[in-house]
Design an enzyme around this catalytic site. Structure first.
Site, PDB file in Angstrom:
ATOM      1  NE  ARG A 114       3.006 -27.240  18.404  1.00  0.00           N
ATOM      2  CZ  ARG A 114       3.018 -28.751  19.041  1.00  0.00           C
ATOM      3  NH1 ARG A 114       2.160 -29.153  19.451  1.00  0.00           N
ATOM      4  NH2 ARG A 114       4.270 -29.296  19.220  1.00  0.00           N
ATOM      5  CG  ASP A 172      27.041 -14.093  10.927  1.00  0.00           C
ATOM      6  OD1 ASP A 172      26.782 -15.053  10.601  1.00  0.00           O
ATOM      7  OD2 ASP A 172      26.764 -12.968  10.126  1.00  0.00           O
ATOM      8  CD  GLU A 198      14.227 -11.996   9.448  1.00  0.00           C
ATOM      9  OE1 GLU A 198      13.995 -13.038   9.820  1.00  0.00           O
ATOM     10  OE2 GLU A 198      15.225 -11.339   9.553  1.00  0.00           O
TER      11      GLU A 198
END
EC number: 3.5.4.13
Length: 195
Positions: free
Chosen positions: A115, A128, A138
């Site tokens: 937000r 995985d 990122e």
């Protein structure tokens, strides 16, 4: 089947899933466990390359990646990393995660941070089966103001699903696993992709 808080606690207690350092049980909520921000960051250098040719010769891609990424930036405890609007940065979770071959993890950013314009995991939020290491985040600031990010702040939440069986090629056993056992904000290794 996604694990509930009771199962997450049990899997941590039994060593089936490992987070180091282990978060307190009060950080396990419903179907997630909170993870915190580490102190390792990397950013893109300004205007150091006109573009990156993602399908070019591997040597050229490697050189381009090296020219655009900063060295690792370590933020001391109590200090902040400032993520400016329109900026992408790499960081890590404080916790190192280890999953068995029959469990997949998912990382979601916090709604409260979204937000404010902070994207925690731009696209790659899957962890995985067989993963071991810190999770590289990122970050992207799509808001209007710089955001001060401090090591140890809660940055996201992990959830886990039990697969129908053990993965035949878990991440930890793959020879082509580019980010195996990562402990810092590792830059893209797209140049190591197999054709």
């Amino acid at each position: 089947m996604r694990l509930c808080d009771t199962d997450i606690e049990r899997y941590l207690d039994d060593g089936i899933i490992s987070l180091t350092p282990r978060p307190n049980n009060d950080k396990i909520n419903g179907a997630t466990i909170d993870v915190r921000l580490g102190n390792s960051f990397r950013v893109f250098r300004e205007h150091s390359a006109p573009f990156i040719d993602l399908s070019g010769p591997k040597e050229e891609v490697s050189a381009q990646l090296e020219s655009v990424m900063s060295d690792e930036i370590l933020i001391p405890e109590g200090e902040a990393f400032f993520l400016h609007p329109g900026t992408l940065a790499l960081a890590t979770t404080l916790e190192s995660v280890k999953l068995p071959a029959n469990i997949i993890g998912w990382l979601d950013g916090r709604s409260s941070l979204a937000r404010l314009g902070l994207m925690v995991h731009v696209t790659a939020h899957r962890i995985d089966p067989g993963w071991e290491g810190k999770i590289v985040l990122e970050f992207y600031n799509s808001g209007k103001l710089p955001l001060a990010l401090r090591p140890n702040m809660v940055i996201g939440a992990l959830s886990f699903e039990v697969l129908s069986g053990e993965a035949k090629r878990p991440y930890s056993s793959r020879k082509d696993a580019k980010y195996k056992n990562q402990q810092s904000a590792v830059a893209s290794r797209i140049d190591e992709d197999k054709e």
